[in-house]
Design an enzyme around this catalytic site. Structure first.
Site, PDB file in Angstrom:
ATOM      1  CD1 TRP A   1      -2.825  -2.147   1.237  1.00  7.87           C
ATOM      2  CD2 TRP A   1      -3.853   0.415  -0.161  1.00  7.87           C
ATOM      3  NE1 TRP A   1      -3.723  -1.791   0.950  1.00  7.87           N
ATOM      4  CE2 TRP A   1      -4.467  -0.583  -0.009  1.00  7.87           C
ATOM      5  CE3 TRP A   1      -3.598   1.036  -0.348  1.00  7.87           C
ATOM      6  CZ2 TRP A   1      -5.711  -0.829   0.188  1.00  7.87           C
ATOM      7  CZ3 TRP A   1      -4.235   1.628  -0.890  1.00  7.87           C
ATOM      8  CH2 TRP A   1      -5.855   0.461  -0.594  1.00  7.87           C
TER       9      TRP A   1
ATOM     10  CD1 TRP B   1     -16.056  19.972  -0.053  1.00  6.84           C
ATOM     11  CD2 TRP B   1     -16.755  18.370   1.665  1.00  6.84           C
ATOM     12  NE1 TRP B   1     -15.203  18.814   0.142  1.00  6.84           N
ATOM     13  CE2 TRP B   1     -15.215  17.921   0.538  1.00  6.84           C
ATOM     14  CE3 TRP B   1     -17.294  17.208   2.136  1.00  6.84           C
ATOM     15  CZ2 TRP B   1     -15.535  16.819   0.492  1.00  6.84           C
ATOM     16  CZ3 TRP B   1     -16.782  15.994   2.288  1.00  6.84           C
ATOM     17  CH2 TRP B   1     -15.587  15.282   1.331  1.00  6.84           C
TER      18      TRP B   1
ATOM     19  CG  ASN C   1      -3.954   2.124   9.431  1.00  7.25           C
ATOM     20  OD1 ASN C   1      -3.765   2.988   8.740  1.00  7.25           O
ATOM     21  ND2 ASN C   1      -4.845   1.155   8.394  1.00  7.25           N
TER      22      ASN C   1
ATOM     23  CD1 TRP D   1     -10.901  15.453   0.473  1.00  2.59           C
ATOM     24  CD2 TRP D   1      -9.089  15.110   0.845  1.00  2.59           C
ATOM     25  NE1 TRP D   1     -10.799  15.908  -0.784  1.00  2.59           N
ATOM     26  CE2 TRP D   1      -9.587  16.107  -0.411  1.00  2.59           C
ATOM     27  CE3 TRP D   1      -8.348  15.279   0.949  1.00  2.59           C
ATOM     28  CZ2 TRP D   1      -8.186  16.392  -1.663  1.00  2.59           C
ATOM     29  CZ3 TRP D   1      -6.940  15.839   0.397  1.00  2.59           C
ATOM     30  CH2 TRP D   1      -7.445  16.133  -0.751  1.00  2.59           C
TER      31      TRP D   1
ATOM     32  CD1 TRP E   1      -6.412  11.792   5.667  1.00  2.97           C
ATOM     33  CD2 TRP E   1      -7.781  12.814   5.927  1.00  2.97           C
ATOM     34  NE1 TRP E   1      -6.321  12.385   7.526  1.00  2.97           N
ATOM     35  CE2 TRP E   1      -7.914  12.753   7.328  1.00  2.97           C
ATOM     36  CE3 TRP E   1      -9.038  12.920   6.051  1.00  2.97           C
ATOM     37  CZ2 TRP E   1      -7.992  13.044   8.606  1.00  2.97           C
ATOM     38  CZ3 TRP E   1     -10.573  12.939   7.415  1.00  2.97           C
ATOM     39  CH2 TRP E   1      -9.473  13.355   8.141  1.00  2.97           C
TER      40      TRP E   1
END
Length: 432
Positions: free
Chosen positions: A260, A288, A323, A341, A364
């Site tokens: 990842w 938003w 995590n 975000w 994010w």
């Protein structure tokens, strides 16, 4: 005329052992002087109490002692790279400069500038791959385009892996090529406007027992089920190759987490716009809500959702967050609170000891559904069901939210069901 020397420029590779660029420099047949630059371009944006600067300073002290033991030295400078490099050329008769590559936008711009400066002086600037197992376009689709979905990338990554890919570079065994006679003083934190912190930094080792049960324990925030090596990976105080070897031996799940990391580094290299714009452009059309009171409650760990609050308080107190909890708090901010975000990404950037731009942005954007390989926008984590699954006995929550269950604990700032529906409706309308 003084004998020419080569420079090895340490950046996010604060170790001697298994260091690709350092090994290349030491194998070049010319004495090597290692240097490090405390970069004012970066430092001037940080508070005096930033524990990451303290960590780097401690690691540089260790590195300095290791070089001295081998008969050499580490020359540490303070300033912007554009200011410091002319000084390095005054201090040393430089033949070549070696370093390990970095893939973030600022680093690429910095290196481009230094490359041009050195090129004008007819000094080669030679990079190596050290921060990742695969870089740039080494793992791409058959048509040469970069992957934007993790699973096919992971499969190709494993397929591309050949025997010897993890082999260590014997940089430690080549230290007889160090330039000797030079001495250097490590600048104090205070001289650069920083202070020592009381932060306890995790060790650089991971035991095989933890890795063997990693797949079963990694999602439980109340126990030490993860390696806590992300800080060391961030600054290269451990070798990614040594960790990947361990993953191959002990835990496929852990190896996948390292993949990842390669994936996110590749994404930021190929798609630098994703640092501050939605990877999927249409997601920048989302209106938003950005309620500042809600954002402040989230930052302080006072949302009335205990698993969210525990995570934020752990982050604020230690610079670390488990995590699984990172995913929960990011989903809560972007979906339940409908807050951009980028607000959350910046807050994590300020607080996380292991902050790494590529992984932070990638995580994010995954939570906000705007990124590569993102969660579908209608996936909204239920904090209560996440808590029941991963902290059923409230061990993690009670450690960080001791007032939970008393009248002093705040009521939820939003109601889950209606907040979830608002998020889905808002996304759906903006994307249609």
């Amino acid at each position: 005329m003084a004998e020419a020397i080569n420079i090895f420029w340490h950046r996010r590779d604060l170790r001697i052992e298994d260091n690709a660029g350092l090994y290349k420099a030491l194998s070049n047949g010319t004495p090597v002087q290692p240097v490090f630059i405390f970069d004012k371009e970066i430092l001037d944006k940080l508070p005096a109490s930033d524990a990451r600067v303290d960590f780097i300073h401690q690691e540089l002290y260790r590195l300095t002692k290791e070089y001295e033991k081998a008969g050499g030295s580490l020359h540490v400078y303070y300033g912007t790279p554009n200011e410091v490099w002319p000084q390095i050329l005054i201090d040393y008769p430089v033949a070549k400069v070696f370093c390990n590559r970095d893939y973030e936008p600022y680093a690429l711009e910095r290196d481009k500038s230094i490359f041009s400066f050195l090129q004008n002086k007819e000094i080669p600037f030679i990079g190596s791959k050290d921060h990742v197992i695969f870089e740039k376009s080494e793992v791409v689709k058959d048509d040469g385009s970069p992957y934007t979905v993790f699973t096919p990338y992971m499969k190709k990554w494993k397929k591309t892996l050949v025997s010897g890919q993890y082999d260590p570079f014997d940089s430690k065994g080549a230290l007889d090529q160090l330039h000797t006679g030079a001495t250097s003083q490590l600048p104090s934190l205070a001289s650069m406007g920083f202070e020592e912190t009381s932060t306890e930094f995790p060790g650089r080792e991971v035991d095989s027992e933890l890795l063997e049960v990693y797949g079963d324990k990694r999602d439980i925030p109340s126990i030490k089920g993860t390696s806590r090596l992300s800080l060391h990976l961030r600054f290269g105080t451990v070798s990614i190759r040594s960790l990947a070897r361990k993953g191959t031996m002990y835990s496929e799940k852990w190896l996948n987490e390292l993949i990842w990391r390669d994936f996110y580094q590749m994404l930021i290299f190929h798609f630098p716009h994703s640092v501050d714009k939605a990877f999927k452009a249409k997601y920048d059309l989302i209106p938003w809500d950005n309620n500042e009171d809600h954002f402040n409650a989230w930052c302080a760990g006072k949302t009335g959702y205990p698993i969210v609050d525990a995570g934020m308080r752990e982050l604020n107190a230690t610079g670390f967050m488990h995590n699984r909890v990172r995913m929960i708090v990011a989903s809560f901010l972007t979906k339940h609170l409908l807050i951009d975000w980028r607000w959350g990404e910046r807050y994590f950037a300020e607080k996380l000891l292991d902050f790494e731009l590529a992984s932070n942005v990638g995580g994010w954007q995954w939570a906000a559904s705007s990124g590569a390989d993102a969660a579908p926008y209608f996936r909204v984590f239920n904090p209560e069901s996440q808590q029941k699954k991963f902290d059923p006995e409230f061990k993690y929550i009670r450690r960080w939210v001791p007032e939970y269950g008393t009248p002093s604990y705040p009521q939820p700032i939003v109601e889950h069901k209606s907040a979830r529906q608002r998020a889905i409706d808002t996304y759906k309308e903006a994307l249609s």
